[in-house]
Motif scaffolding. Structure first.
Motif, PDB file in Angstrom:
ATOM      1  N   THR A 172       0.797  -1.235   0.000  1.00  0.00           N
ATOM      2  CA  THR A 172       0.000   0.000   0.000  1.00  0.00           C
ATOM      3  C   THR A 172       0.830   1.287   0.000  1.00  0.00           C
ATOM      4  O   THR A 172       0.313   2.344  -0.342  1.00  0.00           O
ATOM      5  N   ALA A 173       2.118   1.178   0.375  1.00  0.00           N
ATOM      6  CA  ALA A 173       2.957   2.390   0.347  1.00  0.00           C
ATOM      7  C   ALA A 173       3.415   2.722  -1.070  1.00  0.00           C
ATOM      8  O   ALA A 173       3.865   3.831  -1.327  1.00  0.00           O
ATOM      9  N   ARG A 174       3.320   1.727  -1.988  1.00  0.00           N
ATOM     10  CA  ARG A 174       3.834   1.975  -3.339  1.00  0.00           C
ATOM     11  C   ARG A 174       2.771   1.715  -4.404  1.00  0.00           C
ATOM     12  O   ARG A 174       3.059   1.775  -5.603  1.00  0.00           O
ATOM     13  N   VAL A 175       1.552   1.399  -3.967  1.00  0.00           N
ATOM     14  CA  VAL A 175       0.445   1.184  -4.887  1.00  0.00           C
ATOM     15  C   VAL A 175       0.214   2.444  -5.716  1.00  0.00           C
ATOM     16  O   VAL A 175       0.474   3.536  -5.208  1.00  0.00           O
ATOM     17  N   PRO A 176      -0.200   2.425  -6.950  1.00  0.00           N
ATOM     18  CA  PRO A 176      -0.486   1.264  -7.779  1.00  0.00           C
ATOM     19  C   PRO A 176       0.748   0.790  -8.556  1.00  0.00           C
ATOM     20  O   PRO A 176       1.710   1.530  -8.695  1.00  0.00           O
ATOM     21  N   ASP A 226       2.032   0.500   4.036  1.00  0.00           N
ATOM     22  CA  ASP A 226       1.569   1.788   4.569  1.00  0.00           C
ATOM     23  C   ASP A 226       0.712   1.496   5.813  1.00  0.00           C
ATOM     24  O   ASP A 226       0.619   0.345   6.248  1.00  0.00           O
TER      25      ASP A 226
END
Lengths: 283, 283
Positions: free
Chosen positions: B38-42, B244
């Motif tokens: 979730t810290a680097r999505v998408p 995240d």
């Protein structure tokens, strides 16, 4: 400090290029090193802890470029990280929120100011808190507009879908009769005409990018850091770095700037580590 | 290999939870360790190089969890990284593309198959190449739908804007008279009814999540790795990790799964390094 050193500008992605454009217009002789964190974009929906960690890594990268000042050209990063990274360095660090708030405060007549931005920017209430420092009687109404960035990136700058989404997002701000609206995200100036038409001609639109460039110039003058050289070769004056592959930023930059970017460099931003102990904020 | 070890499942964010749901339905006794980046999505708009690097870090994390098999519950990661990470480990690694392609191949009557997904998934042509291996006369029409993910995440699952965007994205697929459509992104099953209505009742919608769970069960049986224990405490059977802050995944998981997730753990995924020399692909 070397007055001929470059100014560092960073953003979560390519949107900060709208700030670069304003800096180039106002202080055309300055050298710029831009970093866009395209491998981890967007920041707007992520937590403070994560965004602050990313901003600290980027500061480490910009240090290797020997920049004389840094512009945080991203509202979310300004909101979540400006205070900490300013404290952790000796060079001037300028964010986009305070300059935007100052222009809005000067523009409003009825004291009702709207702010649109990412989830993180709006949730933080930072624009509101700057505005209320300037005048405690201001009424500030924030509205997160998470679909605006993907709509801009999909190229729907003039489109009925963007119109419809703008109508929904701006409905409450219209009802509250704001007379000033801060575009608190670097992508939003690209759909300025849709926002303007939806919110109405009576409302002043504030683009913090412009005022941020004004403040950068003032700070450089104050600190006696204005560049004295002049480059004849414009391509060598600006350097662009990204964390994902460089094609996208070249395309976007070439659509925004008045000259062609020939090369952007990719770096591995995760390799830039910082000293946790020096940071006052645990993460 | 310990047959009672958990299965690792990873995704760029929370979308892979739709795959977890299918695994739970089909092999309810298996333990699962889920990681959502979730810290680097998408991932869908990023380069192969970046997505492969992220997938390799996640494999290192899953190794620390002693998983017996891995499901890549993200189409983009399957497209860009499955081949490499499978080669770099001894445990079975299952992606979502091949199972999805197999079902579509079995479902189509006229041989015209549509694929919708992120920019990365469509650009790669991987669904098309699997499908053509199965039957070289298939005609495969791909269409990137970059706004579907933000629309789903904004909650517009039943909304006129999503209808309008679906009409535009699916127009060409309709004109080409496909009879089968692969939903090549884990978010899309959440707007299944809009997609179905837009593309028409005559078109079979394929959700690779279902068939991926079937394939996982087959592989575990084949490798004699089916879990023999039974947990009475469902909460202890599933562990959720994110890069995240954990609030978002808890909310999303609770809206998708049939039980409450009480806790998700945050980890710093950048700390999981791998040996570059072992990797055949330079990055």
């Amino acid at each position: 400090m070397d007055r001929n050193a470059p100014v560092g500008v960073f953003d979560s992605g390519v949107g900060g290029m709208t700030v670069v454009r304003e800096i180039i217009r106002q202080i055309p002789d300055e050298r710029i090193v831009y970093f866009g964190d395209t491998a981890r974009v967007p920041y707007g929906s992520k937590s403070k802890e994560t965004v602050l960690h990313y901003a600290r890594q980027i500061m480490e990268f910009l240090k290797t470029q020997k920049v004389k000042a840094v512009v945080v050209a991203c509202n979310t990063a300004t909101v979540y990280a400006l205070e900490e990274i300013s404290r952790e360095t000796d060079i001037p660090v300028i964010g986009v929120v305070e300059p935007g708030a100052r222009v809005a405060a000067a523009a409003t007549k009825n004291g009702r100011i709207g702010v649109i931005g990412t989830e993180g920017t709006i949730k933080s209430g930072l624009y509101a808190s700057y505005l209320k420092q300037l005048n405690s009687s201001f009424e500030v109404i924030g509205k997160a507009c998470p679909l605006f960035v993907p709509l801009v990136e999909e190229g729907l700058w003039h489109d009925s879908v963007t119109d419809e989404i703008a109508r929904r997002y701006l409905k409450e701000l219209k009802e509250k009769e704001i007379d000033t609206l801060i575009m608190g995200c670097t992508h939003y100036p690209l759909i300025r005409s849709t926002i303007k038409r939806t919110i109405g001609d009576g409302v002043s639109l504030v683009n913090p990018a412009y005022e941020t460039a004004v403040q950068l110039r003032r700070v450089l003058e104050w600190e006696d850091l204005i560049r004295e050289e002049h480059s004849d070769n414009i391509a060598s004056q600006y350097e662009f770095y990204v964390s994902d592959s460089p094609e996208k930023i070249q395309k976007f930059a070439n659509s925004i700037l008045s000259f062609e970017i020939h090369q952007a460099h990719q770096i591995n931003i995760e390799e830039y580590t910082y000293d946790d102990d020096r940071c006052t904020d645990n993460h």
